[in-house]
Design a protein around this motif. Sequence first.
Motif, short mmCIF file in Angstrom:
data_model
loop_
_atom_site.label_atom_id
_atom_site.label_comp_id
_atom_site.label_asym_id
_atom_site.label_seq_id
_atom_site.Cartn_x
_atom_site.Cartn_y
_atom_site.Cartn_z
N GLN A 35 0.83 -1.21 0.00
CA GLN A 35 0.00 0.00 0.00
C GLN A 35 0.86 1.26 0.00
OE1 GLN A 35 -3.33 -0.14 -0.32
NE2 GLN A 35 -3.10 -2.36 -0.45
N GLY A 36 2.13 1.10 -0.28
CA GLY A 36 3.07 2.22 -0.23
C GLY A 36 2.95 3.14 -1.42
N GLY A 37 3.82 4.11 -1.45
CA GLY A 37 3.85 5.08 -2.52
C GLY A 37 4.23 6.43 -1.96
N TYR A 38 3.88 7.47 -2.69
CA TYR A 38 4.22 8.84 -2.30
C TYR A 38 2.97 9.62 -1.97
CZ TYR A 38 8.91 7.96 -4.04
OH TYR A 38 10.17 7.45 -4.22
N ARG A 39 3.15 10.60 -1.10
CA ARG A 39 2.06 11.53 -0.77
C ARG A 39 2.71 12.85 -0.37
NH1 ARG A 39 2.54 8.09 3.36
NH2 ARG A 39 2.96 8.90 5.45
N LEU A 40 1.90 13.90 -0.41
CA LEU A 40 2.39 15.20 0.04
C LEU A 40 2.68 15.14 1.53
CD1 LEU A 40 0.01 17.73 -1.78
CD2 LEU A 40 2.24 16.88 -2.52
N ALA A 41 3.75 15.79 1.94
CA ALA A 41 4.14 15.77 3.36
C ALA A 41 3.36 16.78 4.19
CB ALA A 41 5.64 16.05 3.48
#
Length: 135
Positions: free
Chosen positions: A60-66
């Motif tokens: 379920q990983g990946g990137y998102r805004l911090a």
Amino acid sequence: MKLSTKGRYSLQTMVYLATCRENCSIRSISEATGISSGYLEQLMIPLRRAGLVQAERGVQGGYRLAKADITCRDVLAASEGDFEPAPCKNCTRTDACKTHQIWSLLQSAVVDFSSQVTIQELASHLVESEAGGGI
């Protein structure tokens, strides 16, 4: 002033991330933006270092805004470094140069404008104009 591909693609990537409800994989970002996966991996390095994106490993990983208040200036500073319309930063000819003032004003306008526009604002305009959201 001309932004490099790195700056333009970083902005595009960040706007896409702002439209995602969950973590976004490199593959989904690539498919939505048309930016190659390999290049996206390279773009994420300075964005992560600047604290603009977070990465999560796993299925379920990946990137998102911090964070929510990221400006275009933040993204461009992370991806481009200092961006200037003309090489006047260390100029010693300010008295002799007839165009120094216009370049200085242009630099201020670019920095001020890019500091006021947030990634969330850009993304909200896209979501409103596109059925189903996304880019």
